[in-house]
Write an enzyme that holds these catalytic residues in place. Structure first.
Site: not given
Length: 159
Positions: A51, A74-75, A107-108, A130
């Protein structure tokens, strides 16, 4: 240098959505590290920034640890593209520097095992995740007990 204002993106992306058109490697040995980290012989990442946002920490880490490969994840596609262009611009501006930094739109929560081997990482950075306060959204958290177990799997002893 790319301008951040042209790469604004929604603050939230659904991490549970699996309709990505990207091809992911089946195992970490197939990951394209030599393309992401040009000119580095041991190009498997040692630090990851999950992220990464607009890449501030990744850029700083690349400068502080020139002997370690730093992979930003990063998504959000627009934000990942901004970081990629920022790293490319820094590589051109400062010859021989920042070749140890790279970014992937990933998407980790889902694809981290496709890129990272067991005990490969020295550090994992997750800054400002988040929180997803609502109970129905807790499964979207990047920091959860199940994912912490997965992160521990990828970290070296003492990492």
């Amino acid at each position: 240098m790319p301008q951040k204002r042209f790469y604004r993106s929604r603050a939230h992306v659904n991490p549970l959505c699996h309709n990505s058109a990207f091809q992911y490697p089946k195992c970490p040995d197939e990951a394209p590290w030599n393309l992401l980290f040009p000119g580095i012989t041991d190009s498997s990442p040692k630090f990851i920034d999950i992220g990464c946002g607009f890449g501030g920490l990744t850029i700083t880490l690349a400068k502080m640890f020139p002997d370690k490969c730093i992979l930003a994840m990063e998504i959000r596609d627009k934000v990942a593209e901004y970081v990629r262009l920022r790293i490319e611009a820094l590589r051109k501006e400062f010859e021989g520097e920042y070749s140890n930094a790279a970014v992937l739109r990933i998407n980790a929560m889902v694809h981290l095992p496709n890129y990272i081997n067991k005990k490969q990482l020295e550090k994992i950075f997750i800054c400002f995740p988040d929180p997803h306060f609502k109970v129905k959204n807790h499964r979207r958290r990047i920091v959860s007990s199940s994912l912490l177990t997965e992160y521990a799997y990828f970290l070296k002893e003492g990492g």
